[in-house]
Design an enzyme around this catalytic site. Structure first.
Site, PDB file in Angstrom:
ATOM      1  N   GLU A 241      23.982  48.440  42.978  1.00 26.62           N
ATOM      2  CA  GLU A 241      23.202  48.833  41.791  1.00 26.62           C
ATOM      3  C   GLU A 241      22.265  49.938  42.243  1.00 26.62           C
ATOM      4  OE1 GLU A 241      23.774  47.902  38.906  1.00 26.62           O
ATOM      5  OE2 GLU A 241      24.719  45.930  39.023  1.00 26.62           O
ATOM      6  N   CYS A 275      14.952  51.153  37.596  1.00 25.58           N
ATOM      7  CA  CYS A 275      16.234  51.854  37.682  1.00 25.58           C
ATOM      8  C   CYS A 275      16.682  52.325  36.312  1.00 25.58           C
ATOM      9  CB  CYS A 275      17.278  50.956  38.309  1.00 25.58           C
ATOM     10  SG  CYS A 275      17.388  49.357  37.513  1.00 25.58           S
TER      11      CYS A 275
HETATM   12  P1  NAD Z   1      16.070  52.541  49.039  1.00 23.34           P
HETATM   13  O1  NAD Z   1      17.501  52.901  48.873  1.00 23.34           O
HETATM   14  O2  NAD Z   1      15.185  53.428  49.801  1.00 23.34           O
HETATM   15  O3  NAD Z   1      15.939  51.096  49.713  1.00 23.34           O
HETATM   16  C1  NAD Z   1      16.604  49.974  49.186  1.00 23.34           C
HETATM   17  C2  NAD Z   1      16.843  48.963  50.301  1.00 23.34           C
HETATM   18  O4  NAD Z   1      17.789  49.495  51.233  1.00 23.34           O
HETATM   19  C3  NAD Z   1      15.594  48.615  51.114  1.00 23.34           C
HETATM   20  O5  NAD Z   1      15.617  47.220  51.378  1.00 23.34           O
HETATM   21  C4  NAD Z   1      15.810  49.413  52.399  1.00 23.34           C
HETATM   22  O6  NAD Z   1      15.145  48.858  53.494  1.00 23.34           O
HETATM   23  C5  NAD Z   1      17.308  49.309  52.562  1.00 23.34           C
HETATM   24  N1  NAD Z   1      17.916  50.318  53.444  1.00 23.34           N
HETATM   25  C6  NAD Z   1      17.362  51.454  53.953  1.00 23.34           C
HETATM   26  N2  NAD Z   1      18.276  52.127  54.702  1.00 23.34           N
HETATM   27  C7  NAD Z   1      19.413  51.393  54.664  1.00 23.34           C
HETATM   28  C8  NAD Z   1      20.715  51.570  55.216  1.00 23.34           C
HETATM   29  N3  NAD Z   1      21.036  52.629  55.969  1.00 23.34           N
HETATM   30  N4  NAD Z   1      21.649  50.626  54.970  1.00 23.34           N
HETATM   31  C9  NAD Z   1      21.373  49.545  54.198  1.00 23.34           C
HETATM   32  N5  NAD Z   1      20.156  49.331  53.642  1.00 23.34           N
HETATM   33  C10 NAD Z   1      19.187  50.243  53.864  1.00 23.34           C
HETATM   34  O7  NAD Z   1      15.554  52.323  47.530  1.00 23.34           O
HETATM   35  P2  NAD Z   1      14.059  52.046  47.066  1.00 23.34           P
HETATM   36  O8  NAD Z   1      13.267  53.311  47.262  1.00 23.34           O
HETATM   37  O9  NAD Z   1      13.580  50.774  47.653  1.00 23.34           O
HETATM   38  O10 NAD Z   1      14.275  51.803  45.496  1.00 23.34           O
HETATM   39  C11 NAD Z   1      14.261  52.859  44.569  1.00 23.34           C
HETATM   40  C12 NAD Z   1      15.676  53.207  44.121  1.00 23.34           C
HETATM   41  O11 NAD Z   1      16.376  52.045  43.739  1.00 23.34           O
HETATM   42  C13 NAD Z   1      15.712  54.110  42.924  1.00 23.34           C
HETATM   43  O12 NAD Z   1      16.689  55.111  43.085  1.00 23.34           O
HETATM   44  C14 NAD Z   1      16.151  53.194  41.785  1.00 23.34           C
HETATM   45  O13 NAD Z   1      16.768  53.833  40.702  1.00 23.34           O
HETATM   46  C15 NAD Z   1      17.018  52.237  42.491  1.00 23.34           C
HETATM   47  N6  NAD Z   1      17.099  50.964  41.785  1.00 23.34           N
HETATM   48  C16 NAD Z   1      18.256  50.642  41.160  1.00 23.34           C
HETATM   49  C17 NAD Z   1      18.342  49.464  40.439  1.00 23.34           C
HETATM   50  C18 NAD Z   1      19.613  49.090  39.719  1.00 23.34           C
HETATM   51  O14 NAD Z   1      19.754  47.939  39.320  1.00 23.34           O
HETATM   52  N7  NAD Z   1      20.545  49.988  39.545  1.00 23.34           N
HETATM   53  C19 NAD Z   1      17.255  48.595  40.386  1.00 23.34           C
HETATM   54  C20 NAD Z   1      16.094  48.944  41.057  1.00 23.34           C
HETATM   55  C21 NAD Z   1      16.034  50.136  41.774  1.00 23.34           C
END
Ligand code: NAD
Length: 463
Positions: A241, A275
């Site tokens: 997501e 999101c």
């Molecule tokens: P992010 O991608 O920076 O981090 C998300 C998670 O991924 C964190 O737990 C982070 O530690 C982890 N992560 C970091 N590097 C990784 C890697 N290489 N492999 C696996 N995991 C890793 O996102 P964020 O800044 O925490 O959240 C904001 C983003 O999330 C926005 O783009 C938003 O639109 C999206 N979002 C989407 C939804 C949805 O349901 N579609 C819901 C909420 C947020």
């Protein structure tokens, strides 16, 4: 305040600042690879008995989880407000906890019974849904508890065990959630690992881990792509997501006054850090000024402040990186458009609700996901062009049509390239309606039976 520890972790130096003040909200462990292995091994061991439970037994456990979340709601809401920044009130952390409990309860009630595909003289064919094993859940910082619940509950309900890894920016409420769940679940069924993503990227390690069968990830598009790459070697099941750049389209027959509140919350829920928030608004030229005026009139009365203050309705931006991104995109908007509200950063991580009019389709504030409290408003004269502009994006999470003609709205909705379309609202989700993105916004869906099925393998038995 230091949350209680679990046996898996040492308390490391992952300190979590409060977005409102910069003061420390708490500390979380900086897990090593060995800690992750211990968590995965605990989940694998628990899977042996958990996966053998009957559907009724799994349901009863999931109901207990929903109940205990309700009993601890205020404590968790306070932790979220401290580490995430959103207010206790309004559509803030208490509301998040209400959602978490509702989703947990609804997930408990779902099931995927055996389907008989054929039963006649020629044979008997049954479709079974089997749990996968250990599910790795990777969550973002915007709704730390609700999104963890979205990941964990369907996994448990279908007989999987879980290792959950919150964002390094909001680990505290997830640690506490894990403890609360573990009080009503057998040992090892839910495990929490936390880390700072620096020396060791735990999410990457989970995505490549041979002991994990599936990753359910919510976060940015860029990170989701990395998860997919790391997961390839072990052929993990994936639910991704990711980000959105949701468009709202206001048709000429909409009532500007009636839709102002819905437009505001569609865009500014959780300070825009959602999101499926509305991130671009296309308004027909004939009512453009009126829509802008009514939206600004509603937005300017929203109290912004420390989330622990019961009067605050919106809080600060969660972190400095996101704040800088919002400021950069506001600057891009200001260089071309008219600032109708806000635009000037407050103290610390506070940024007021900002509305910028008269932007063109290629302004950075329109093409990039801002994920913060700023909304670009774009003028259009031809509905066909507005639909084309809305679809002109690699993202396809949500979208909305604002009109007094619901039938017309439904017809146009079908032409939007996104997973969810709302008429006269934006971003409303519910546990029985599958939610997910198309194009680069994701893979698979969450919620409902379709979401539940993503935590299972199909086995067909022919006799
Ligand atoms: P992010 O991608 O920076 O981090 C998300 C998670 O991924 C964190 O737990 C982070 O530690 C982890 N992560 C970091 N590097 C990784 C890697 N290489 N492999 C696996 N995991 C890793 O996102 P964020 O800044 O925490 O959240 C904001 C983003 O999330 C926005 O783009 C938003 O639109 C999206 N979002 C989407 C939804 C949805 O349901 N579609 C819901 C909420 C947020």
């Amino acid at each position: 305040m230091k949350p209680r520890t679990s046996h898996v972790h040492k308390w490391g130096d992952l300190s979590c600042p409060q977005p409102s003040s910069g003061e420390v909200a708490g500390y979380a462990p900086n897990a090593s690879l060995a800690d992750l292995d211990i968590a995965v091994a605990a989940a694998q061991a628990a899977f042996k008995t958990w996966s053998k439970l009957s559907s009724d037994e799994l349901q009863a456990y999931c109901e207990k989880v929903a109940t205990t979340i309700g009993e601890h709601a205020e404590e968790l809401a306070v932790l979220i407000t401290k580490e995430q920044g959103k207010p206790l009130n309004g559509l803030g952390s208490r509301w998040e906890l209400g959602g978490a409990q509702a989703w947990a309860g609804y997930s408990a009630s779902l099931s995927l019974p055996v389907k008989i595909l054929q039963d006649n003289n020629e044979g008997h064919v049954e479709l079974h849904r089997k749990p996968l094993g250990v599910v790795g859940s990777i969550t973002p910082w915007n709704f730390p508890v609700m999104i963890a619940i979205w990941h964990i509950m369907p996994a448990l309900r279908t007989g999987n065990t879980v290792v959950v890894k919150p964002s390094p920016l909001t680990p505290l409420s997830t640690i506490r959630l894990g403890e609360i769940m573990s009080e009503v679940l057998p040992s090892g069924v839910v495990n929490v690992v936390t880390g700072d993503d620096k020396a060791l990227n735990l999410g990457a390690a989970m995505s490549a881990h041979t002991g994990i069968r599936k990753i359910v990830f919510t976060g940015s598009c860029a990170t989701g792509q990395k998860v997919m790459q790391s997961a390839a070697e072990t052929m993990k099941r994936l639910t991704l997501e990711m980000g959105g750049n949701d468009a709202g389209i206001v048709l000429p027959d909409a009532d500007p006054k009636a839709i102002a509140e819905g437009l505001f919350w569609g865009a500014f829920i959780n300070n825009g850090q959602t999101c499926a928030a509305m991130k671009r608004l296309y308004v027909h030229d004939s009512i453009y000024d009126e829509v802008c005026e009514n939206l600004v009139a509603f937005a300017k009365n929203i109290p912004v402040g420390d989330g622990m203050n019961e009067d605050s309705v919106l809080g600060p931006i969660q972190n400095a990186m996101q704040f800088d991104k919002v400021r950069r995109l506001v600057d891009a908007g200001e260089s071309e458009g008219r600032v109708l509200l806000g635009g000037v950063p407050g103290e610390g991580l506070f940024f007021p609700p900002t509305i910028i009019a008269d932007l063109s389709q290629d302004n950075l504030l329109v093409t990039e996901e801002q994920f913060g409290p700023v909304l670009p408003v774009i003028r259009y004269t031809d509905v066909e062009k507005a639909i084309a502009a809305a679809n002109d994006s690699n993202n396809g999470l949500g979208g909305s049509i604002w009109t007094s003609d619901i039938e017309k709205g439904r017809e146009l909705a079908k032409r939007m390239e996104c997973g969810s379309v709302w008429i006269n609202k934006h971003g409303a989700i519910q546990p029985n309606a599958p939610f997910g993105g198309v194009k680069q916004s994701g893979l698979g869906v969450e919620f409902g039976e379709e979401g539940l099925a993503e935590y299972t393998d199909i086995q067909v038995i022919f006799s």
